[in-house]
Every structure is written in C-alpha cells, then in structure tokens.
Design a protein around this motif. Structure first.
Motif, mmCIF file in Angstrom:
data_model
loop_
_atom_site.group_PDB
_atom_site.id
_atom_site.type_symbol
_atom_site.label_atom_id
_atom_site.label_comp_id
_atom_site.label_asym_id
_atom_site.label_seq_id
_atom_site.Cartn_x
_atom_site.Cartn_y
_atom_site.Cartn_z
ATOM 1 N N ARG A 26 -27.137 65.527 7.189
ATOM 2 C CA ARG A 26 -26.607 64.314 7.824
ATOM 3 C C ARG A 26 -25.418 63.764 7.024
ATOM 4 N NH1 ARG A 26 -30.925 61.324 7.830
ATOM 5 N NH2 ARG A 26 -30.383 60.328 5.870
ATOM 6 N N HIS A 27 -25.539 63.760 5.699
ATOM 7 C CA HIS A 27 -24.461 63.296 4.831
ATOM 8 C C HIS A 27 -23.203 64.157 5.028
ATOM 9 C CE1 HIS A 27 -22.343 61.993 1.222
ATOM 10 N NE2 HIS A 27 -22.267 63.255 0.852
ATOM 11 N N LEU A 28 -23.367 65.464 5.065
ATOM 12 C CA LEU A 28 -22.232 66.367 5.250
ATOM 13 C C LEU A 28 -21.583 66.156 6.621
ATOM 14 C CD1 LEU A 28 -23.806 69.578 3.691
ATOM 15 C CD2 LEU A 28 -21.957 68.191 2.686
ATOM 16 N N ARG A 29 -22.408 65.922 7.624
ATOM 17 C CA ARG A 29 -21.871 65.656 8.965
ATOM 18 C C ARG A 29 -21.103 64.349 8.972
ATOM 19 N NH1 ARG A 29 -25.802 66.401 13.751
ATOM 20 N NH2 ARG A 29 -23.816 66.336 14.831
ATOM 21 N N ALA A 30 -21.614 63.339 8.263
ATOM 22 C CA ALA A 30 -20.932 62.043 8.179
ATOM 23 C C ALA A 30 -19.576 62.180 7.487
ATOM 24 C CB ALA A 30 -21.805 61.029 7.447
ATOM 25 N N LEU A 31 -19.466 63.143 6.573
ATOM 26 C CA LEU A 31 -18.197 63.409 5.887
ATOM 27 C C LEU A 31 -17.262 64.272 6.731
ATOM 28 C CD1 LEU A 31 -19.418 64.164 2.255
ATOM 29 C CD2 LEU A 31 -18.311 62.073 3.096
ATOM 30 N N ASN A 32 -17.723 64.656 7.916
ATOM 31 C CA ASN A 32 -16.969 65.493 8.842
ATOM 32 C C ASN A 32 -16.657 66.878 8.267
ATOM 33 O OD1 ASN A 32 -15.928 65.849 11.416
ATOM 34 N ND2 ASN A 32 -13.852 65.320 10.769
ATOM 35 N N ARG A 33 -17.611 67.417 7.501
ATOM 36 C CA ARG A 33 -17.456 68.798 7.023
ATOM 37 C C ARG A 33 -17.577 69.724 8.226
ATOM 38 N NH1 ARG A 33 -15.703 66.348 3.293
ATOM 39 N NH2 ARG A 33 -16.512 66.349 1.170
ATOM 40 N N SER A 34 -16.946 70.869 8.136
ATOM 41 C CA SER A 34 -16.979 71.803 9.267
ATOM 42 C C SER A 34 -18.399 72.342 9.459
ATOM 43 C CB SER A 34 -16.015 72.968 9.028
ATOM 44 O OG SER A 34 -16.576 73.887 8.114
ATOM 45 N N PRO A 35 -18.742 72.671 10.696
ATOM 46 C CA PRO A 35 -20.066 73.255 10.942
ATOM 47 C C PRO A 35 -20.317 74.495 10.084
ATOM 48 C CG PRO A 35 -19.075 72.610 13.018
ATOM 49 C CD PRO A 35 -18.013 72.427 11.955
ATOM 50 N N ALA A 36 -19.282 75.302 9.857
ATOM 51 C CA ALA A 36 -19.448 76.506 9.036
ATOM 52 C C ALA A 36 -19.766 76.143 7.587
ATOM 53 C CB ALA A 36 -18.186 77.365 9.098
ATOM 54 N N THR A 37 -19.116 75.120 7.069
ATOM 55 C CA THR A 37 -19.385 74.667 5.695
ATOM 56 C C THR A 37 -20.806 74.135 5.589
ATOM 57 O OG1 THR A 37 -17.068 74.170 5.268
ATOM 58 C CG2 THR A 37 -18.696 73.020 3.906
ATOM 59 N N ILE A 38 -21.195 73.322 6.540
ATOM 60 C CA ILE A 38 -22.547 72.750 6.523
ATOM 61 C C ILE A 38 -23.584 73.863 6.584
ATOM 62 C CG2 ILE A 38 -24.195 71.329 7.815
ATOM 63 C CD1 ILE A 38 -21.737 69.588 8.657
ATOM 64 N N LYS A 39 -23.366 74.820 7.475
ATOM 65 C CA LYS A 39 -24.312 75.933 7.599
ATOM 66 C C LYS A 39 -24.397 76.710 6.294
ATOM 67 C CE LYS A 39 -25.611 79.878 10.256
ATOM 68 N NZ LYS A 39 -25.298 81.039 10.965
ATOM 69 N N SER A 40 -23.256 76.977 5.676
ATOM 70 C CA SER A 40 -23.220 77.721 4.415
ATOM 71 C C SER A 40 -23.961 76.960 3.315
ATOM 72 C CB SER A 40 -21.769 77.975 4.007
ATOM 73 O OG SER A 40 -21.712 78.616 2.757
ATOM 74 N N TYR A 41 -23.660 75.670 3.180
ATOM 75 C CA TYR A 41 -24.329 74.849 2.164
ATOM 76 C C TYR A 41 -25.845 74.849 2.370
ATOM 77 C CZ TYR A 41 -20.132 72.548 0.180
ATOM 78 O OH TYR A 41 -18.965 72.258 -0.470
ATOM 79 N N LEU A 42 -26.264 74.646 3.611
ATOM 80 C CA LEU A 42 -27.699 74.562 3.882
ATOM 81 C C LEU A 42 -28.393 75.902 3.694
ATOM 82 C CD1 LEU A 42 -27.641 72.055 6.824
ATOM 83 C CD2 LEU A 42 -28.534 71.656 4.533
ATOM 84 N N THR A 43 -27.725 76.989 4.034
ATOM 85 C CA THR A 43 -28.299 78.309 3.803
ATOM 86 C C THR A 43 -28.551 78.516 2.312
ATOM 87 O OG1 THR A 43 -27.271 79.240 5.775
ATOM 88 C CG2 THR A 43 -27.888 80.795 4.051
ATOM 89 N N CYS A 44 -27.602 78.117 1.493
ATOM 90 C CA CYS A 44 -27.766 78.235 0.036
ATOM 91 C C CYS A 44 -28.905 77.336 -0.447
ATOM 92 C CB CYS A 44 -26.466 77.881 -0.677
ATOM 93 S SG CYS A 44 -25.132 79.058 -0.354
ATOM 94 N N GLY A 45 -28.968 76.123 0.063
ATOM 95 C CA GLY A 45 -30.042 75.209 -0.319
ATOM 96 C C GLY A 45 -31.410 75.736 0.075
ATOM 97 N N GLU A 46 -31.512 76.264 1.281
ATOM 98 C CA GLU A 46 -32.783 76.813 1.757
ATOM 99 C C GLU A 46 -33.190 78.049 0.954
ATOM 100 O OE1 GLU A 46 -31.692 77.285 5.836
ATOM 101 O OE2 GLU A 46 -31.980 75.146 6.266
ATOM 102 N N SER A 47 -32.229 78.868 0.591
ATOM 103 C CA SER A 47 -32.505 80.043 -0.234
ATOM 104 C C SER A 47 -33.035 79.627 -1.608
ATOM 105 C CB SER A 47 -31.227 80.879 -0.369
ATOM 106 O OG SER A 47 -31.421 81.966 -1.246
ATOM 107 N N PHE A 48 -32.443 78.592 -2.173
ATOM 108 C CA PHE A 48 -32.886 78.077 -3.470
ATOM 109 C C PHE A 48 -34.312 77.541 -3.375
ATOM 110 C CE2 PHE A 48 -32.644 74.513 -6.716
ATOM 111 C CZ PHE A 48 -32.798 75.340 -7.817
#
Length: 122
Positions: A21-43
């Motif tokens: 939600r924070h990343l979306r509020a910052l208007n990060r691209s969907p690809a960036t958000i997906k990449s960040y979350l994939t890394c977070g979920e992997s961790f």
C-alpha cells in the motif's frame, strides 16, 4: 481482536501488504512493486523454512546474510543484489513507519556484482 491463526502485527507476513500500500501511495510502478514484494515474500519463506524470526524487530544482520548466502547458491549475483536492494527498502520503510528502530542493513554493504564480458546496462 481475533488472534488464533493470524500472524502477529510485527510479523513480516502481516507487514508486506502494508508495504505494498505504501509503495502504491508513492506511485511506484506495478513492476517495481511486484519485484519488491516477490523479494520480500522470498525472504519470509526463507526465514520460515530456517526457523528464523519473522518479527520485524527480531530480524538481525545474521538473518539477512544467511538469506543472501543461500540465495547466492542458486541465482546470479545480480539477482542477489536485487534482493538485497529490495529488502533494504523494506527495512528502511519499517524504520520510517516506526515498526523498528534500526535496520539490520545499517552497517551492511551491498553484494558485489561482477562485470560480465559483453554485458550492457539495460
């Protein structure tokens, strides 16, 4: 408040949707958000598999380093570096959001990515 099967509020599994939600509020691209979350979920999956803490304030440098080492055994150095940078952003947000007072990345350096012959930025 129901607490039977829910993860504690400081558990990364609970915090990742807030980060999205924070990343979306910052208007990060969907690809960036997906990449960040994939890394977070992997961790989070790694922490769970290894029996390591998932509570944001209990995650230490040693947990991040163990993840980086395990990751480096199965993916490229560039991918390890991407995970490092993504998790660094997650923990920076956790500090800014008041979830933790210090990030485990505080005195860490990003992993080296060797130059590949013939490679070009892109």
């Amino acid at each position: 408040m129901k607490t039977t099967d829910a993860a504690p509020v400081d558990d990364l599994t609970t915090l990742l949707p807030d980060w999205r939600r924070h990343l979306r509020a910052l208007n990060r691209s969907p690809a960036t958000i997906k990449s960040y979350l994939t890394c977070g979920e992997s961790f989070v999956a790694f922490l769970t598999e290894q029996g390591m803490p998932r509570a944001a304030n209990a995650i230490a440098r040693e947990h991040v380093e163990a993840y980086m080492v395990a990751l480096s055994e199965r993916v490229s150095a560039a991918t390890v570096a991407k995970h490092y940078r993504s998790l660094q952003q997650l923990f920076r947000w956790l500090v800014e959001d008041g979830e933790i007072s210090r990030t485990p990345f505080e005195r860490m350096s990003a992993p080296a990515v060797p130059e590949q012959a013939g490679a070009h930025p892109g």
